[in-house]
Design an enzyme around this catalytic site. Structure first.
Site, PDB file in Angstrom:
ATOM      1  N   GLU A 106      -0.878  -5.893   6.277  1.00  0.00           N
ATOM      2  CA  GLU A 106      -0.019  -5.138   5.366  1.00  0.00           C
ATOM      3  C   GLU A 106       1.061  -6.042   4.784  1.00  0.00           C
ATOM      4  OE1 GLU A 106       1.540  -1.628   7.236  1.00  0.00           O
ATOM      5  OE2 GLU A 106      -0.432  -0.848   7.731  1.00  0.00           O
ATOM      6  N   HIS A 127       1.225   3.082   4.238  1.00  0.00           N
ATOM      7  CA  HIS A 127       1.971   3.252   5.488  1.00  0.00           C
ATOM      8  C   HIS A 127       3.149   4.214   5.299  1.00  0.00           C
ATOM      9  CE1 HIS A 127       2.545   1.058   9.546  1.00  0.00           C
ATOM     10  NE2 HIS A 127       3.088   2.252   9.625  1.00  0.00           N
TER      11      HIS A 127
END
Length: 310
Positions: free
Chosen positions: A261, A282
């Protein structure tokens, strides 16, 4: 010099509360400027992060005065807890403050993917009228399988139960007499995968759980099942999932977390063209309301750790 350093976004009222008592440096982009972060840590007594800031040996060594690390969330895989413990630095997560947000995300994406219709707005706007092909499925009567049965999963279970779903779960760490088992049937991981019309992951990322949902696990699921991962990236073998979706071996998936990420364009290319997939950055546990709860809880706990009355 700053006493409290905050590297990612936090409710500004909670930041102001900290700043009333301590010199506070708040920069939600600081996570992407390690040199500036290291410089600020020389005087910092508290460090507050979300999930992107990696708090390991290199960061901790730059903060000789650190007394506490606050985590604006619950997962701790970005924090070397053992290294903090060795320095007598408590790590404080926002336990429980975003449970509701994640639970709602799971139920919402499950409904979206079972129904299917909510992903085809552009087709309808363009003049299409695909009524029969959009005849999706209801939540009621379906089985939701929960891998891990902690507080967030139990919030999901309660909501799923109220919507008429059957609930099965696996969690080797939850005592058999826990009241949560009044809603969910306690089964094995294999049974969760085999029985679930919706399978939702709720486990931490460890060496034991990494890639727990791989090609073999996916092949044991129903061909029209929905997989949801709002827990931790790395639990799912992403290429294997993409292959299963492309092959029609799975009904759909929602991923809020990824092995790396932020997800890059190159890493996301494997998912291109999949119409039965929901990808979010997220944010399952991040809503206006949960951000307030998380931020103010961590502000309170950090002030307590620094010895300030709140």
């Amino acid at each position: 010099m700053a006493d409290i350093v905050i590297t990612e976004f936090m409710d500004e009222a909670a930041v102001a509360r900290l700043a009333q008592l301590y010199e506070t440096h708040y920069d939600p982009e600081l996570v992407d400027d390690p040199a500036a972060l290291h410089s600020l840590l020389t005087s910092a007594r508290a460090l507050i992060v979300r999930n992107r800031t990696q708090v390991g040996e290199s960061v901790l060594s730059m903060g000789p005065k650190l007394r506490v690390v606050g985590r604006l969330g619950v997962g701790l895989d970005n924090i070397d807890v053992a290294a903090c413990r060795a320095r007598s630095i408590p790590v404080i997560p926002a336990t429980g403050a975003n449970d509701l947000s994640v639970a709602e995300y799971v139920i919402t994406t499950a409904s979206m993917l079972l129904r299917g219709a909510f992903l085809r707005s552009a087709e309808v706007a363009a003049g299409g009228w695909p009524r029969q092909s959009l005849m999706g499925r209801e939540l009621a009567g379906k089985t939701i399988g929960l891998v891990g049965y902690g507080s967030i999963a139990r919030e999901v279970a309660w909501r799923a139960h109220m919507l008429g779903m059957h609930v099965v779960a696996c969690d080797p760490y939850l005592l058999a007499d826990h009241p949560g088992w009044q809603i969910a049937r306690n089964v094995s991981l294999d049974a969760v995968l085999e029985l679930g019309d919706v399978v939702s992951l709720h486990t931490p990322l460890t060496e034991a759980t990494r890639y727990m949902i791989d090609a073999r696990a996916l092949s044991s699921m129903k061909s029209d099942a929905i997989l949801i991962n709002a827990a931790r990236g790395g639990l799912v073998d992403e290429p294997a999932l993409a292959d299963a979706l492309k092959a029609g071996a799975l009904g759909g998936a929602a991923l809020d977390v990824f092995e790396a990420e932020p997800l890059t364009k190159e890493a996301g290319a494997k998912f291109k063209g999949l119409g039965n997939l929901v990808l979010t950055p997220h944010i399952a546990g991040v809503t206006d309301e949960s951000n307030l709860r998380v931020s103010h809880l961590i502000a309170e706990k950090v002030l307590e750790a620094l010895g300030s009355k709140t």
